[in-house]
Design an enzyme around this catalytic site. Structure first.
Site, PDB file in Angstrom:
ATOM      1  N   LYS A 100      46.390  71.301  62.427  1.00 25.42           N
ATOM      2  CA  LYS A 100      47.065  72.596  62.481  1.00 25.42           C
ATOM      3  C   LYS A 100      47.190  73.126  61.060  1.00 25.42           C
ATOM      4  O   LYS A 100      47.786  72.472  60.201  1.00 25.42           O
ATOM      5  CB  LYS A 100      48.454  72.458  63.115  1.00 25.42           C
ATOM      6  CG  LYS A 100      49.361  73.698  62.956  1.00 25.42           C
ATOM      7  CD  LYS A 100      50.739  73.528  63.597  1.00 25.42           C
ATOM      8  CE  LYS A 100      51.664  74.713  63.295  1.00 25.42           C
ATOM      9  NZ  LYS A 100      53.010  74.572  63.880  1.00 25.42           N
ATOM     10  N   ASP A 127      54.407  80.114  58.555  1.00 26.28           N
ATOM     11  CA  ASP A 127      54.904  80.354  59.908  1.00 26.28           C
ATOM     12  C   ASP A 127      56.252  81.064  59.851  1.00 26.28           C
ATOM     13  O   ASP A 127      57.294  80.443  59.676  1.00 26.28           O
ATOM     14  CB  ASP A 127      55.034  79.015  60.660  1.00 26.28           C
ATOM     15  CG  ASP A 127      55.541  79.209  62.084  1.00 26.28           C
ATOM     16  OD1 ASP A 127      55.544  80.358  62.570  1.00 26.28           O
ATOM     17  OD2 ASP A 127      55.916  78.198  62.712  1.00 26.28           O
ATOM     18  N   LYS A 141      61.826  83.509  62.800  1.00 28.41           N
ATOM     19  CA  LYS A 141      62.731  82.409  62.467  1.00 28.41           C
ATOM     20  C   LYS A 141      63.911  82.930  61.652  1.00 28.41           C
ATOM     21  O   LYS A 141      63.794  83.939  60.976  1.00 28.41           O
ATOM     22  CB  LYS A 141      61.985  81.373  61.607  1.00 28.41           C
ATOM     23  CG  LYS A 141      60.941  80.567  62.333  1.00 28.41           C
ATOM     24  CD  LYS A 141      60.273  79.577  61.392  1.00 28.41           C
ATOM     25  CE  LYS A 141      59.220  78.745  62.102  1.00 28.41           C
ATOM     26  NZ  LYS A 141      59.752  77.872  63.148  1.00 28.41           N
ATOM     27  N   ASP A 161      53.453  74.352  56.903  1.00 29.32           N
ATOM     28  CA  ASP A 161      53.060  74.257  58.308  1.00 29.32           C
ATOM     29  C   ASP A 161      51.554  74.054  58.468  1.00 29.32           C
ATOM     30  O   ASP A 161      51.012  74.181  59.555  1.00 29.32           O
ATOM     31  CB  ASP A 161      53.541  75.518  59.052  1.00 29.32           C
ATOM     32  CG  ASP A 161      53.807  75.266  60.527  1.00 29.32           C
ATOM     33  OD1 ASP A 161      53.947  74.093  60.914  1.00 29.32           O
ATOM     34  OD2 ASP A 161      53.865  76.254  61.288  1.00 29.32           O
ATOM     35  N   GLU A 219      53.307  78.656  67.961  1.00 26.03           N
ATOM     36  CA  GLU A 219      51.951  79.121  67.638  1.00 26.03           C
ATOM     37  C   GLU A 219      50.971  77.985  67.379  1.00 26.03           C
ATOM     38  O   GLU A 219      49.764  78.154  67.572  1.00 26.03           O
ATOM     39  CB  GLU A 219      52.007  80.052  66.413  1.00 26.03           C
ATOM     40  CG  GLU A 219      52.006  79.381  65.033  1.00 26.03           C
ATOM     41  CD  GLU A 219      53.226  78.505  64.776  1.00 26.03           C
ATOM     42  OE1 GLU A 219      54.247  78.697  65.462  1.00 26.03           O
ATOM     43  OE2 GLU A 219      53.163  77.618  63.906  1.00 26.03           O
ATOM     44  N   ARG A 273      50.344  75.152  68.871  1.00 23.87           N
ATOM     45  CA  ARG A 273      49.605  74.682  70.047  1.00 23.87           C
ATOM     46  C   ARG A 273      48.503  75.656  70.435  1.00 23.87           C
ATOM     47  O   ARG A 273      47.492  75.274  71.000  1.00 23.87           O
ATOM     48  CB  ARG A 273      50.592  74.426  71.195  1.00 23.87           C
ATOM     49  CG  ARG A 273      51.317  75.645  71.673  1.00 23.87           C
ATOM     50  CD  ARG A 273      52.581  75.309  72.445  1.00 23.87           C
ATOM     51  NE  ARG A 273      53.685  74.879  71.565  1.00 23.87           N
ATOM     52  CZ  ARG A 273      54.884  74.517  72.008  1.00 23.87           C
ATOM     53  NH1 ARG A 273      55.144  74.505  73.299  1.00 23.87           N
ATOM     54  NH2 ARG A 273      55.821  74.146  71.145  1.00 23.87           N
TER      55      ARG A 273
HETATM   56  N1  BES Z   1      56.128  74.936  62.618  1.00 23.92           N
HETATM   57  C1  BES Z   1      57.141  74.885  63.592  1.00 23.92           C
HETATM   58  C2  BES Z   1      57.731  73.488  63.786  1.00 23.92           C
HETATM   59  C3  BES Z   1      58.455  72.905  62.612  1.00 23.92           C
HETATM   60  C4  BES Z   1      59.823  73.060  62.450  1.00 23.92           C
HETATM   61  C5  BES Z   1      57.789  72.129  61.681  1.00 23.92           C
HETATM   62  C6  BES Z   1      60.483  72.496  61.379  1.00 23.92           C
HETATM   63  C7  BES Z   1      58.440  71.556  60.614  1.00 23.92           C
HETATM   64  C8  BES Z   1      59.796  71.750  60.456  1.00 23.92           C
HETATM   65  C9  BES Z   1      56.571  75.330  64.948  1.00 23.92           C
HETATM   66  O1  BES Z   1      55.585  76.287  64.880  1.00 23.92           O
HETATM   67  C10 BES Z   1      57.702  75.927  65.710  1.00 23.92           C
HETATM   68  O2  BES Z   1      58.193  76.933  65.304  1.00 23.92           O
HETATM   69  N2  BES Z   1      58.090  75.280  66.802  1.00 23.92           N
HETATM   70  C11 BES Z   1      59.155  75.731  67.617  1.00 23.92           C
HETATM   71  C12 BES Z   1      58.714  75.664  69.050  1.00 23.92           C
HETATM   72  C13 BES Z   1      59.612  76.388  70.009  1.00 23.92           C
HETATM   73  C14 BES Z   1      59.582  77.884  69.758  1.00 23.92           C
HETATM   74  C15 BES Z   1      59.169  76.072  71.419  1.00 23.92           C
HETATM   75  C16 BES Z   1      60.356  74.831  67.358  1.00 23.92           C
HETATM   76  O3  BES Z   1      60.166  73.645  67.117  1.00 23.92           O
HETATM   77  O4  BES Z   1      61.465  75.340  67.376  1.00 23.92           O
HETATM   78 ZN    ZN Z   2      54.444  76.318  63.198  1.00 22.34          ZN
HETATM   79 MN    MN Z   3      56.319  78.238  64.802  1.00 24.92          MN
END
Ligand code: BES
Ligand code: ZN
Ligand code: MN
Length: 498
Positions: free
Chosen positions: A264, A269, A276, A287, A348, A350
């Site tokens: 990835k 992000d 966020k 990311d 995103e 996935r």
């Molecule tokens: N890149 C993030 C996950 C992440 C969070 C990595 C903190 C490292 C540190 C990912 O793209 C994301 O935002 N995931 C969401 C998924 C949710 C919206 C289903 C998450 O983990 O909150």
């Molecule tokens: Zn992400």
């Molecule tokens: Mn994300």
């Protein structure tokens, strides 16, 4: 570029200046050559150890400034613990611990490579050099001022004093590519997102060509033609174009199916329209740690001329909110033909992996696929920052990864997959939706990717907790950890080469 002191191998001798680092086993057991080098200072070291209650426990150290009877400015004794309890991997850690005890102000240092039970063999010397190199890494490309008294890294020399210099140099020649691969991965993760956007990331990956890696770059036009609607949907809100990079190392027999590693690479992000919160958002420059690991791994495999066929494929995008960004409610069509309802534009990773996994699987028919992704915050809640989450449709592959994790210290913990979880991402309007709700967030994310890997043996590593901002260790003081390069290099070396 990250600066690190230069490493040299030289025969064991009494150093005439600088800092000297020696090792001792538990109960202050020095090797014969170490005792000879210490000479008359040995008695003083023993007394200092007693005064400090230093016994040589692993992880401890004793510092002696200007030891009488020696010409060095400082003597450091690093505890190596009990020989019987030592694992091979501990030598990497010892190298890191030794390097960590050399002050940044020292321009000249010697690490004497002998343990209580004798001189270390060439392979072990290379392990120590690996640990020392990784410990010395620091990302200071954007610092214009040095700390007071600190010597420029280029002026710092660290000599590893060994019994078999030629052997150690040879072993390090083979091990060095792994260190370089980890450093490359760390650099990529540490770079700021205004510098490292998809096109620039692809350019850096293309640097692997000089090692003999085949590098192909797919631009937006090529991806559109392939129908990568899931990946392209993520990138469409960004002013920076998306890319997919395919790296190929053919060191194995012609025609043997390749091992495939997929990363990835979300260069930043923001969450997109499902934006966020501001606090800590700067961390989302990391990311792309999965993609960085894949590039570092390909570097390692190529530079040690690994006898294996390997594919590295990375999906590079930037997830931004914008008038052209994708919306919650959008339905996109992935390259596999499966349709996806976007519920949350922050899920995103996935989407990116869906298209890259399908592409790699159908084009290369790999022996296995392993993807790495900073995919979910939920995996940090579950496992903290010590283990990466592992999901697999193949027990053998999972076992091998677990073992490689124990051997390298880059540990993985297997998490479940199953139809009950898969149901959670069924959608009212499309074949699936891109989030499965709060419960089991890392598992439903893995189930999602699993819908794009066919029947190929596959493992997914969720490295959200280990790829960056993880706890410091003897061999890592960097924000971007380069996690996974050593793990996967070991997996390849132990199970798939030769
Ligand atoms: N890149 C993030 C996950 C992440 C969070 C990595 C903190 C490292 C540190 C990912 O793209 C994301 O935002 N995931 C969401 C998924 C949710 C919206 C289903 C998450 O983990 O909150
Ligand atoms: Zn992400
Ligand atoms: Mn994300």
């Amino acid at each position: 570029m990250a600066e690190a002191p230069k490493l040299f191998f030289a025969p064991i001798a009494v150093p005439g200046s600088g800092v000297l680092v020696v090792f001792t086993d538990a109960d202050l057991r020095f090797g014969a050559r170490t005792r000879a080098v210490l000479g008359s200072a040995l008695d003083m070291v023993t007394r200092a150890a007693k005064a400090d209650r230093f016994t040589g426990k692993s992880g401890s150290a004793l510092d002696v400034v200007a030891p009488a009877g020696m010409k060095v400015s400082r003597l450091v004794v690093v505890g190596a613990g009990k020989a019987a309890e030592r694992k091979p991997q501990d030598l990497v850690k010892l190298g890191g611990a030794a390097m960590g005890r050399i002050p940044l102000a020292a321009s000249d240092a010697t690490i004497l490579l002998e343990l209580g039970d004798g001189v270390v063999k060439p392979d072990a010397a290379a392990d120590v050099a690996l640990g020392a190199t990784l410990r010395a890494y620091s990302f200071d490309r954007y610092k214009t001022k040095r700390k007071e008294g600190e010597e420029p890294a280029a002026k710092r020399r660290v000599t590893l004093a060994v019994a078999d210099v030629a052997g150690a140099r040879r072993a390090w020649g083979a091990r060095r590519g792994i260190a370089d691969g980890v450093v490359l991965a760390r650099d990529l993760v540490n770079e700021p997102p205004n510098v490292l956007f998809p096109v620039e990331f692809a350019r850096r990956a293309a640097g692997l060509r000089k090692l003999g890696v085949g590098v192909e770059i797919l631009d937006v036009k090529a991806m559109t033609k392939l129908g990568m609607g899931a990946l392209l949907g993520v990138g469409q809100g960004s002013a920076r174009d998306s890319r997919v990079v395919v790296m190929r190392w053919n060191g194995g027999k012609k025609g043997t199916p390749p091992l495939a590693f997929i990363g990835k690479g979300v260069c930043f992000d923001t969450g997109g329209i499902s934006i966020k919160p501001a606090a800590g958002m700067e961390d989302m420059k990391g990311d792309m740690a999965g993609a960085a690991c894949v590039v570092g791994l390909m570097h390692a495999l190529a530079s040690r001329r690994a006898k294996v066929n390997a594919i590295g494929a990375i999906g590079l995008v930037e997830n931004m909110p914008d008038g052209n960004a994708q919306r919650p409610g959008d339905i996109v069509t992935s390259m596999s033909g499966q349709t996806i309802e976007i519920i949350n534009t922050d899920a995103e990773g996935r989407l990116v992996l869906a298209d890259v996994c399908h592409y790699v699987n159908t084009r290369f028919k790999p022996a296995f696929m392993i993807d790495l992704a900073t995919l979910t915050g939920a995996i940090i809640v579950a496992l903290g920052q010590e283990y990466a989450g592992m999901f697999a449709n193949d027990d053998k592959l999972a076992e091998r990864l677990t073992q490689a994790g124990l051997d390298t210290g880059e540990r993985v913990w297997r998490m479940p997959l199953g139809p009950e979880y898969d149901k959670m991402i069924d959608s009212k309007f499309a074949d699936m939706k891109n989030t499965g709700g709060r419960f089991g967030g890392s598992i439903t994310a893995a189930q999602f990717i699993g819908r794009f890997v066919g029947k190929t043996p596959w493992a997914h590593l969720d490295i959200a907790g280990t790829g960056f901002a993880s706890s410091n260790s003897d061999i890592n003081k960097s924000w971007g950890s380069g996690w996974g390069v050593r793990l996967l290099d070991r997996l390849v070396a132990e199970e798939y080469e030769g």
